[in-house]
Design a protein around this motif. Structure first.
Motif, mmCIF file in Angstrom:
data_model
loop_
_atom_site.group_PDB
_atom_site.id
_atom_site.type_symbol
_atom_site.label_atom_id
_atom_site.label_comp_id
_atom_site.label_asym_id
_atom_site.label_seq_id
_atom_site.Cartn_x
_atom_site.Cartn_y
_atom_site.Cartn_z
ATOM 1 N N VAL A 1 72.048 -94.677 47.898
ATOM 2 C CA VAL A 1 73.363 -94.637 47.248
ATOM 3 C C VAL A 1 74.345 -95.620 47.872
ATOM 4 N N LEU A 2 73.941 -96.322 48.932
ATOM 5 C CA LEU A 2 74.848 -97.280 49.562
ATOM 6 C C LEU A 2 75.227 -98.416 48.626
ATOM 7 N N THR A 3 74.438 -98.629 47.574
ATOM 8 C CA THR A 3 74.795 -99.655 46.589
ATOM 9 C C THR A 3 75.960 -99.189 45.718
ATOM 10 N N GLU A 4 76.208 -97.866 45.706
ATOM 11 C CA GLU A 4 77.260 -97.317 44.859
ATOM 12 C C GLU A 4 78.441 -96.787 45.672
ATOM 13 N N LYS A 5 78.249 -96.577 46.976
ATOM 14 C CA LYS A 5 79.245 -95.912 47.797
ATOM 15 C C LYS A 5 79.599 -96.802 48.988
ATOM 16 N N PRO A 6 80.847 -96.907 49.374
ATOM 17 C CA PRO A 6 81.213 -97.723 50.537
ATOM 18 C C PRO A 6 80.479 -97.241 51.789
ATOM 19 N N ALA A 7 80.047 -98.207 52.626
ATOM 20 C CA ALA A 7 79.285 -97.870 53.818
ATOM 21 C C ALA A 7 80.096 -96.980 54.767
ATOM 22 N N ALA A 8 81.409 -97.243 54.895
ATOM 23 C CA ALA A 8 82.243 -96.454 55.812
ATOM 24 C C ALA A 8 82.289 -94.996 55.381
ATOM 25 N N ALA A 9 82.436 -94.759 54.082
ATOM 26 C CA ALA A 9 82.493 -93.378 53.587
ATOM 27 C C ALA A 9 81.153 -92.677 53.791
ATOM 28 N N TRP A 10 80.063 -93.407 53.585
ATOM 29 C CA TRP A 10 78.720 -92.830 53.766
ATOM 30 C C TRP A 10 78.521 -92.448 55.232
ATOM 31 N N LEU A 11 78.899 -93.319 56.149
ATOM 32 C CA LEU A 11 78.768 -93.033 57.577
ATOM 33 C C LEU A 11 79.650 -91.855 58.004
ATOM 34 N N ASP A 12 80.869 -91.773 57.463
ATOM 35 C CA ASP A 12 81.758 -90.654 57.783
ATOM 36 C C ASP A 12 81.127 -89.328 57.363
ATOM 37 N N ALA A 13 80.512 -89.326 56.188
ATOM 38 C CA ALA A 13 79.863 -88.104 55.707
ATOM 39 C C ALA A 13 78.703 -87.711 56.628
ATOM 40 N N LEU A 14 77.938 -88.701 57.096
ATOM 41 C CA LEU A 14 76.835 -88.417 58.016
ATOM 42 C C LEU A 14 77.369 -87.872 59.348
ATOM 43 N N ARG A 15 78.462 -88.469 59.864
ATOM 44 C CA ARG A 15 79.061 -87.982 61.115
ATOM 45 C C ARG A 15 79.485 -86.509 60.985
ATOM 46 N N ARG A 16 80.106 -86.174 59.856
ATOM 47 C CA ARG A 16 80.583 -84.799 59.658
ATOM 48 C C ARG A 16 79.397 -83.831 59.642
ATOM 49 N N SER A 17 78.330 -84.234 58.995
ATOM 50 C CA SER A 17 77.147 -83.359 58.948
ATOM 51 C C SER A 17 76.552 -83.163 60.340
ATOM 52 N N LEU A 18 76.451 -84.237 61.092
ATOM 53 C CA LEU A 18 75.876 -84.133 62.436
ATOM 54 C C LEU A 18 76.756 -83.292 63.353
ATOM 55 N N ARG A 19 78.059 -83.275 63.068
ATOM 56 C CA ARG A 19 78.993 -82.545 63.910
ATOM 57 C C ARG A 19 79.059 -81.062 63.526
ATOM 58 N N ALA A 20 78.983 -80.753 62.255
ATOM 59 C CA ALA A 20 79.306 -79.391 61.819
ATOM 60 C C ALA A 20 78.162 -78.647 61.126
ATOM 61 N N HIS A 21 77.173 -79.361 60.573
ATOM 62 C CA HIS A 21 76.132 -78.678 59.788
ATOM 63 C C HIS A 21 75.195 -77.900 60.707
ATOM 64 N N THR A 22 74.853 -76.697 60.334
ATOM 65 C CA THR A 22 74.016 -75.842 61.191
ATOM 66 C C THR A 22 72.547 -75.869 60.777
ATOM 67 N N GLY A 23 72.254 -76.477 59.662
ATOM 68 C CA GLY A 23 70.859 -76.561 59.205
ATOM 69 C C GLY A 23 70.225 -77.906 59.581
ATOM 70 N N LEU A 24 69.472 -78.466 58.642
ATOM 71 C CA LEU A 24 68.769 -79.733 58.868
ATOM 72 C C LEU A 24 69.559 -80.881 58.245
ATOM 73 N N VAL A 25 69.860 -81.894 59.028
ATOM 74 C CA VAL A 25 70.531 -83.104 58.524
ATOM 75 C C VAL A 25 69.463 -84.148 58.237
ATOM 76 N N VAL A 26 69.453 -84.648 57.020
ATOM 77 C CA VAL A 26 68.385 -85.555 56.574
ATOM 78 C C VAL A 26 68.970 -86.895 56.161
ATOM 79 N N VAL A 27 68.340 -87.975 56.610
ATOM 80 C CA VAL A 27 68.615 -89.322 56.102
ATOM 81 C C VAL A 27 67.375 -89.755 55.331
ATOM 82 N N GLU A 28 67.504 -89.885 54.016
ATOM 83 C CA GLU A 28 66.361 -90.246 53.176
ATOM 84 C C GLU A 28 66.301 -91.754 52.961
ATOM 85 N N ASP A 29 65.061 -92.269 52.903
ATOM 86 C CA ASP A 29 64.795 -93.693 52.658
ATOM 87 C C ASP A 29 65.482 -94.574 53.705
#
Length: 570
Positions: free
Chosen positions: A362-390
């Protein structure tokens, strides 16, 4: 040869010869055009590979070819023998200079003589039609062959009625003789008789080894597979069916002589067995011994019991890896070609835990900074499994930033990726930090699992639970190379179910591309490994052969040659 012909090519070329071409020749021209061939095309060097001169056909044909070479001494006739894949495996000539001339025009040992590569001629068209045929001068599709005439005759096994090859006599058009056709027919008749005698000798030798093995095994299941025969003892007949016969033939077909091989296989009944096998000689059959593993079905009755579905690697190994990763919340890398089931494996890894998924696509459709921010939030707060696909789709700078985030995070994370190139340094940084690594085998390496995979996919598709595939349909699936892996198999089965009216699904109800005959080659373990390396690099490079050749450190010409030799279609 995948180029589409220019608009009007078919009509224009054939119309020019309207009234001059016999029906069977005109049809062959149309097939050649549809394959993307043009009359002025040079022969494709990619169609040349090493000829198999160890076959029953070559052994049976040698004295016949010797006789014909003597008959044609000091003439300008050339006798050619092609195998069951239409590959030229021997040439005999009356005069050396005619061989030189024919070879200069492209008829060289090892060339694949199909209409796709060589157009209309008496090897390619006989191979296509299974009928004797003479092709005279201008009836040839390719310009360079129009100076020749030729007679071709199919070689059919007397018992199985399968095509074994084509015998051809080629000559300059002015040297035609009415006696050539009956001479060729007599030669093929003698050759087919020798094939029958050779088959009987091979079958007798295989039967003797089979009987010795049955006596040694004291009632345990034993089978023997030859070119055209199958022997089973009573115990083997109780656990094997026609689908198993097809799968086991595909599994053992590339076995070199002198090696003892072993693999755990799930039979069509659900019985899980360890199969041990070896080839009895360079051209002999394969003897198989079956030992129940205690899983999948009753070892005595063959009655199916509950078993976990096959996922990516052989069941238990994958389940154990996922259980270990899940229990310790270990960082995990799931690697495999497109369509091998990476997303499904990640879902099984989570086993009900919530997944926060971040797709690189989805990086072709979404700004890289916003995508990275979303990943940071998941790594910080998500209690389950954080997945980076492809993960492999990330640009190198982004792969480095994502790797840094994952490496520094205490969260439970996993990534999925296509096989990573050794020189992809920014992507490779994450690999040592994945404490559990799961590699998913491509479907082409899992032909023995096809019946069970088919059952599972058909069950997922819903509908009539009694729907099955015939042995012929399973055989067609084992011959396909599956570039799209499990995703492609699901698509094929969905299409077959949609077109089925009643009864089991037959080979004819499968999509046409799965029914194309893919010549099988006896590959050594080294050749099989080479083929896998090339296919994986081609996948990484999106089919770009120049890029793949550079990654492999070879020239594009060498890559094309090896692809032809190893039976790689791309």
């Amino acid at each position: 040869m995948t180029t589409d012909p220019p608009p009007g090519t078919d009509d224009d070329l054939v119309a020019q010869q309207q009234g001059l071409l016999r029906d069977e020749i005109a049809l062959s021209w149309r097939r050649s055009i549809l394959a993307g061939l043009r009359p002025d095309d040079p022969f494709d060097e990619d169609s040349i590979a090493e000829a198999d001169r160890r076959s029953h056909l070559f052994e049976a044909a040698t004295p016949i070819l010797d006789r014909m070479q003597s008959d044609f001494a000091e003439t300008r006739y050339c006798v050619m023998l092609a195998d069951r894949d239409a590959r030229l495996i021997d040439m005999r000539v009356g005069q050396r200079r005619i061989r030189d001339r024919i070879e200069e025009d492209g008829a060289v040992q090892g060339r694949l003589f199909t209409e796709e590569y060589t157009g209309t001629n008496s090897i390619a068209t006989v191979y296509e039609t299974r009928q004797p045929l003479a092709v005279h001068g201008d009836e040839h599709f390719v310009e360079v062959m129009k100076k020749y005439s030729c007679y071709g005759y199919p070689i059919v096994h007397p018992t199985t009625r399968r095509l074994q090859g084509v015998l051809d006599v080629t000559f300059l058009s002015e040297d035609d003789s009415p006696l050539l056709k009956p001479m060729l027919a007599r030669a093929v008749e003698d050759l087919q008789h020798r094939l029958l005698e050779g088959a009987r000798s091979a079958e007798i030798a295989l039967l003797a080894i089979f009987q010795d093995t049955v006596a040694r095994r004291r009632g345990a299941p034993v089978a023997a597979i030859g070119d055209d025969v199958l022997f089973t003892n009573t115990a083997a007949r109780q656990i094997l069916d026609a689908v198993d016969h097809t799968v086991l033939r595909a599994l053992t077909e590339s076995t070199p002589s002198g090696r003892q091989l072993s693999k755990i296989v799930t039979l069509n009944s659900g019985l899980m067995v360890r199969v041990n096998w070896s080839r009895s000689g360079a051209r002999g059959g394969v003897v198989l011994e079956f030992d129940p593993t205690g899983s999948g079905a009753s070892a005595t009755t063959g009655a199916a019991i509950h078993r976990p579905p096959i996922q990516a690697e052989v069941g238990r190994t994958l389940e154990m890896k996922m259980a270990t990763a899940r229990a310790g919340m270990l960082s995990t890398l799931v690697e495999g070609e497109p369509g091998t089931g990476k997303s499904h494996t990640l879902m099984l890894l989570a086993a009900g835990a919530q997944i926060a998924s971040h797709r690189a696509a989805v990086l072709t459709e979404k700004p890289a900074a916003a995508w990275l921010d979303a990943l940071r939030r998941s790594l910080r707060a998500h209690t389950g499994l954080v997945v980076v696909e492809d993960f492999h789709l990330l640009p190198p700078p982004m792969a480095r930033r994502v790797s840094d985030l994952l490496i520094d995070s205490p969260a439970w994370w996993a990534i999925s990726s296509a096989p990573l190139a050794p020189d992809a340094a920014e992507h490779q940084r994450i690999v040592p930090h994945a404490r559990m690594q799961i590699t998913l085998a491509p479907l082409r390496a899992r032909t023995d699992e096809l019946p069970q995979l088919v059952r599972e996919i058909l069950a997922d598709l819903g509908g009539d639970s009694s729907v099955r595939l015939t042995a012929g349909a399973i055989e067609a699936l084992t011959r396909h190379r599956w570039p799209g892996n499990l995703s492609e198999l699901k698509m094929v089965l969905k299409a077959a179910v949609a077109h089925r009216s009643s009864g089991d699904i037959t080979a004819e109800q499968l999509p046409a591309f799965t029914r194309r005959k893919q010549p099988r080659r006896l590959l050594s373990p080294l050749q099989a490994a080479e083929r896998d390396v090339i296919e994986r690099e081609l996948d990484r490079c999106g089919g770009n052969k120049l890029a793949a050749a550079k990654k492999l450190g070879i020239s594009r010409t060498t890559l094309y040659k090896r692809m032809g030799q190893l039976g790689i279609i791309s």
